[in-house]
Design a protein around this motif. Structure first.
Motif, PDB file in Angstrom:
ATOM      1  N   MET A  85      40.686  33.067  37.266  1.00  0.00           N
ATOM      2  CA  MET A  85      39.682  34.129  37.356  1.00  0.00           C
ATOM      3  C   MET A  85      39.822  35.055  36.151  1.00  0.00           C
ATOM      4  O   MET A  85      40.945  35.359  35.720  1.00  0.00           O
ATOM      5  CB  MET A  85      39.865  34.936  38.640  1.00  0.00           C
TER       6      MET A  85
ATOM      7  N   THR B  59      33.583  43.131  36.175  1.00  0.00           N
ATOM      8  CA  THR B  59      33.029  41.931  36.802  1.00  0.00           C
ATOM      9  C   THR B  59      34.066  40.812  36.781  1.00  0.00           C
ATOM     10  O   THR B  59      34.963  40.779  35.926  1.00  0.00           O
ATOM     11  CB  THR B  59      31.766  41.471  36.055  1.00  0.00           C
ATOM     12  N   VAL B  60      33.951  39.904  37.749  1.00  0.00           N
ATOM     13  CA  VAL B  60      34.925  38.833  37.904  1.00  0.00           C
ATOM     14  C   VAL B  60      34.185  37.502  37.847  1.00  0.00           C
ATOM     15  O   VAL B  60      33.177  37.312  38.548  1.00  0.00           O
ATOM     16  CB  VAL B  60      35.694  38.955  39.235  1.00  0.00           C
TER      17      VAL B  60
ATOM     18  N   PRO C 170      34.903  33.069  37.592  1.00  0.00           N
ATOM     19  CA  PRO C 170      35.875  31.978  37.587  1.00  0.00           C
ATOM     20  C   PRO C 170      35.714  31.131  36.331  1.00  0.00           C
ATOM     21  O   PRO C 170      34.628  31.005  35.767  1.00  0.00           O
ATOM     22  CB  PRO C 170      35.497  31.180  38.832  1.00  0.00           C
TER      23      PRO C 170
ATOM     24  N   LEU D 106      38.439  31.914  48.366  1.00  0.00           N
ATOM     25  CA  LEU D 106      37.985  32.250  47.019  1.00  0.00           C
ATOM     26  C   LEU D 106      37.114  33.503  47.008  1.00  0.00           C
ATOM     27  O   LEU D 106      37.206  34.342  46.103  1.00  0.00           O
ATOM     28  CB  LEU D 106      37.209  31.068  46.423  1.00  0.00           C
ATOM     29  N   ASP D 107      36.281  33.650  48.034  1.00  0.00           N
ATOM     30  CA  ASP D 107      35.452  34.864  48.132  1.00  0.00           C
ATOM     31  C   ASP D 107      36.324  36.102  48.299  1.00  0.00           C
ATOM     32  O   ASP D 107      36.064  37.157  47.697  1.00  0.00           O
ATOM     33  CB  ASP D 107      34.481  34.740  49.309  1.00  0.00           C
TER      34      ASP D 107
ATOM     35  N   HIS E 197      37.887  36.924  44.987  1.00  0.00           N
ATOM     36  CA  HIS E 197      36.887  37.508  44.088  1.00  0.00           C
ATOM     37  C   HIS E 197      36.681  38.989  44.409  1.00  0.00           C
ATOM     38  O   HIS E 197      36.677  39.851  43.507  1.00  0.00           O
ATOM     39  CB  HIS E 197      35.579  36.718  44.227  1.00  0.00           C
ATOM     40  N   ARG E 198      36.503  39.319  45.683  1.00  0.00           N
ATOM     41  CA  ARG E 198      36.284  40.723  46.081  1.00  0.00           C
ATOM     42  C   ARG E 198      37.505  41.574  45.771  1.00  0.00           C
ATOM     43  O   ARG E 198      37.375  42.723  45.310  1.00  0.00           O
ATOM     44  CB  ARG E 198      35.944  40.804  47.570  1.00  0.00           C
TER      45      ARG E 198
ATOM     46  N   GLU F  99      37.734  42.384  42.077  1.00  0.00           N
ATOM     47  CA  GLU F  99      36.745  43.388  41.689  1.00  0.00           C
ATOM     48  C   GLU F  99      37.228  44.789  42.070  1.00  0.00           C
ATOM     49  O   GLU F  99      37.060  45.746  41.303  1.00  0.00           O
ATOM     50  CB  GLU F  99      35.411  43.097  42.363  1.00  0.00           C
TER      51      GLU F  99
END
Length: 859
Positions: free
Chosen positions: A726, A733-734, A736, A786-787, A790-791, A794
């Motif tokens: 990542m 912003t993030v 992959p 993965l979600d 990601h959060r 961020e």
């Protein structure tokens, strides 16, 4: 109610009334007067009468009535005897003015009748034709015995009426009357206490197994035939009646000539006869009723179940041997006493509530309850209501309850010890389970893993509890003070040295004080004031790993053998759990140490900051196959990689070490890019016969002088079946780093083509590489992991890199992970400023060439 007899009953009433008016029946009127007089005396009533019912009421005989009453007639509707006959059974009226059945009748409204007891007179067809009654002008109670005696006298009245109805020339009818008299079965007695003379009629002589020739007229002749076990009671009851001028009632056995027994029920009352008292009464044969009852009593006596029978006033009327044992008293102290008087601890408890519920509902009630000291017994009770009171059946279940509680306690202990991997915390909670079940208060002590010089070092009191919440802070304070105060001769030292329990049954406070150094521990011990004490070692495999100390106050007494046996079981389970935890801890530390020893510190070149983390699986002591690495190639480019070998065992760790070393060597010696590095690692695995598979991602950071001047960095990567790295951009912003398609794992096909991708990152960008333990869970889909990642990234963008890694692990691994986690975070700091202090010093190998790929240092 009909208030009018049937035609056949009315005919019988007229027939008997005519019989009394004939010359041959004139003598029977006086007989009825004697019977009614006897009834009035036996019941202690002011008046008695025999009424015959046809179209009218005819008073056929009486006692205590107006002189003109006998022989008079009156309306049926005005008579209480009409109500009795219409009822077909005993009419018991304790307060006539309040009884809806009779309160409106003239004898009641005039005040002549305040209380009334009547029984119907019935012929062979069972239809009532009259009534025998006793009454008083004031309210009073009538006992079941009053009813029984009046019914017996009613049979005699019927017999006399039958006799009166016989004609003189009907001898067959006379014989029928005699049979009816015999069928009544009632005998009479008359005792003069002044002279001791006893008069018995023929029926009572027969019942007493006597005859006229052998009977001397003294009570002793009757007593000689009464059963030896009963004669004392009969004589005492007669004596009591005479002494109190009261009533007499007894049931006793007559020993017959053939050795059999006849049961006789007798009832009498002391009456005045010309100023001299006399005891008069009746008796009848109750053998037919008593023998089944006796057989039942014998059966109940032999039962292993306690039995207590009570009348409607809760007075105990029968107690068997098992009830005597449980109650701790003989039946002589129980019979005739109220249940509430004999067992006062039942009042206001589940016992009383359930007994009264059974009586109120008429339904049996079954329950378990504990009766406190001095009985201190658990019983299963069945309360069965009946027409004559409540029958109680008790089963002593003390041992069953004890075993059940012991089993439940051991089950709770097992649940505590197996419900967590933190055995020390679980053992500390044992104090709450032991109190108050086993002792008044308790301490739990742990022994350190490593041997220490001196027994006190390594000891820790980790758990405590007290049955009195007010003393719990005192126990806590004592737990802080006592271990430093223990002497070498203390009971704790003795238990540790021998591995065996130490029990002090009395004067525990003084005995413990002797082996404590004077100070706060003394004062706290005095406040707790134990009278008995036991310290039980918690034994592991060949060593003592803890201690369980139990204390009782004076009220509870010494620690019981039963409690010590239960504690021994608890100690064995807790000791094994602690020892398992020690071995697990040591194995885990060894495994984690081995794992970390295979991982080296990352390079920290120029303005590139690298932070690494390795977290072993939460529920395993095995080494794993996860790795992380960050190093420089001779050209100055930086390689960052993470990987995961399939498996969690020493073979996986060994394979991880091999693959990681091969990848480092190939990358350093060849200077190749990520795709070429992975391809060559695949070939080397085949050649070296490394029989395993692994995922890996290789990232190379490189930069030309122009790119350095612009503050951008090229990132090249290749991915062998690993979760995507990542990128946290400077704006937060993030994204992959995904390839076109997933590529094969290492170790699957050494001829597989490896793809390489590139992206340019700005200053202050952060690159995050990780293994799948960070995002995978048994209960969630990989995409969900993965979600979440990601959060989280961020939300953590812009944090200090060490803080970012620690917080990311905390968020993603809430509750632990089923797998190891390797994490690498790379931050590209600005190159137009000095290297930030938080990034630490540069770490660049001396042999890295000064090439265009090396990120230039600022002036």
């Amino acid at each position: 109610m009909g208030l009018r007899p049937s035609s056949s009953a009315a005919a019988a009433g007229r027939r008997f009334a005519r019989g009394l008016r004939t010359p041959s029946g004139s003598g029977n009127g006086s007989a009825l007067d004697r019977i009614t007089g006897l009834a009035a005396r036996l019941m202690g009533a002011s008046a008695s009468q025999v009424s015959l019912l046809s179209d009218v009421q005819t008073i056929a005989g009486g006692a205590g009535l107006a002189p003109s009453a006998v022989g008079s007639e009156g309306p049926l509707a005005d008579s209480l005897c009409t109500v009795t006959a219409d009822l077909g059974g005993p009419l018991v009226v304790t307060d006539a003015a309040c009884d809806d059945r009779v309160r409106g009748l003239p004898p009641v409204t005039s005040g002549a009748v305040g209380a009334y007891l009547g029984v119907p007179l019935a012929g062979d067809d069972g239809l009532p034709f009259g009534a025998l009654c006793v009454f008083d002008p004031v309210p009073r109670t009538w006992s079941p015995s009053d009813v029984a005696v009046l019914e017996e006298l009613a049979r005699a009245v019927v017999a006399e009426l039958e006799l009166a109805a016989l004609s003189a020339d009907r001898r067959a009818d006379r014989a029928r009357w005699e049979l009816a008299a015999v069928a009544g079965g009632v005998g009479t007695f008359d005792l003069d206490p002044a002279t001791g003379a006893l008069v018995l009629d023929d029926r009572l002589l027969e019942l007493s197994d006597l005859d006229r020739d052998s009977f001397s007229g003294r009570s002793e002749d009757v007593y000689a035939h009464v059963h030896p076990d009963d004669v004392g009671d009969v004589a005492a009851r007669v004596g009591h009646a005479l002494a109190t001028a009261g009533s007499y009632e007894a049931e006793y056995r007559i020993v017959l000539a053939d050795g059999r027994h006849r049961w006789v029920a007798a009832r009498g009352r002391v009456v005045e006869d010309g100023g001299a008292p006399r005891l008069v009464g009746v008796a009848h044969d109750t053998t037919a009723q008593r023998e089944p009852m006796q057989r039942t009593a014998e059966l109940l006596e032999g039962l292993a179940v306690a039995f207590i029978a009570m009348d409607t006033d809760w007075v105990m009327t029968h107690v068997n041997a098992e009830a005597e044992r449980i109650a701790g008293h003989g039946r002589s102290r129980l019979l005739g006493r109220s249940l509430w008087e004999a067992f006062p601890a039942t009042v206001g408890t589940a016992f009383e509530d359930n007994y009264r519920r059974a009586a109120a509902t008429g339904q049996p009630v079954v329950f378990d309850a504990h009766y406190p000291a001095p009985l201190d017994v658990w019983v299963e009770v069945r309360a069965v209501p009946g027409p004559h009171g409540i029958a109680l059946y008790f089963l002593d279940i003390t041992e069953r309850v004890r075993l059940q509680r012991r089993s439940e306690l051991l089950g709770q202990v097992t649940a505590e010890l197996t419900g967590t991997l933190d055995a020390e915390d679980a053992v500390a909670r044992l104090a709450r389970l032991a109190v108050p079940e086993l002792a008044d208060w308790c301490l739990v002590t742990l022994v350190g893993d490593e041997p220490h010089h001196g027994f006190r070092r390594g000891l820790r009191d980790v758990g405590w509890w007290h049955t009195d919440p007010g003393l719990l802070p005192v126990v806590e304070a004592y737990a802080r003070e006592r271990i430093p105060a223990l002497t070498d001769t203390s009971f704790v030292a003795r238990a540790l040295g021998t591995g065996r329990p130490v029990v002090i049954e009395e004067e525990a406070t003084a005995r413990i004080r002797e082996v404590l150094v004077p100070g706060p521990a003394h004062e706290l011990l005095e406040r707790l004031s134990p009278s008995s004490f036991a310290v039980v070692p918690l034994r592991g495999r060949g060593r003592t790993v803890g201690l369980l100390s139990l204390f009782n106050g004076p009220a509870r007494g010494a620690i019981s053998a039963e409690a010590l046996a239960t504690v021994a079981d608890i100690a064995a389970r807790a000791g094994l759990a602690l020892d398992n935890a020690r071995l697990y801890r040591q194995q885990r530390q060894l495994a984690e140490g081995l794992q970390r020893s295979l991982l080296t510190a990352p390079a920290q070149p120029d303005h590139v900051q690298v932070v690494v983390r390795y977290t072993p699986a939460a529920e395993t002591a095995q080494v794993g196959g996860d790795w992380h690495d960050a190093f420089l190639q001779p050209s100055g480019s930086m390689i960052v990689t993470v990987g995961d070998v399939l498996g969690h065992n020493t073979e996986a760790a060994a394979a991880m070490g091999q693959i990681r070393s091969m990848l480092r060597a190939i990358a350093v010696t060849t200077g190749a890019g990520p795709a070429e590095i992975l391809r060559r690692v695949d070939e080397a695995m085949t050649t070296l016969q490394v029989d395993t598979t692994a995922t890996a991602v290789v990232v190379r950071l490189q930069q030309t002088e122009d790119e350095a001047a612009r503050g951008v960095t090229e990132v090249h990567w290749s991915n062998a079946g690993h979760p995507p790295p990542m990128v946290i951009n400077p704006d937060g912003t993030v994204l992959p780093l995904n390839g076109i398609r997933p590529e094969l794992l290492l170790g699957v096909d050494d001829t597989a083509r490896r793809s390489e991708f590139a992206v340019t990152l700005d200053r202050d960008a952060t690159l995050v590489l990780y293994t799948d333990g960070l995002i995978e869970r048994r209960d969630q889909h990989l995409d969900d992991g993965l979600d979440r990642l990601h959060r989280s990234l961020e939300e953590l963008a812009g944090r200090d890199l060490d803080e970012l890694c620690d917080e990311l692990l905390a968020r993603m691994l809430q509750g632990g992970s089923d797998d190891d986690v390797a994490l690498v975070a790379v931050r590209l700091h600005r190159q137009d400023r000095p290297r930030p202090v938080e990034a630490g010093p540069n770490r660049i190998p001396d042999d890295v060439a000064d090439s265009p790929d090396v990120i230039p240092q600022p002036d």
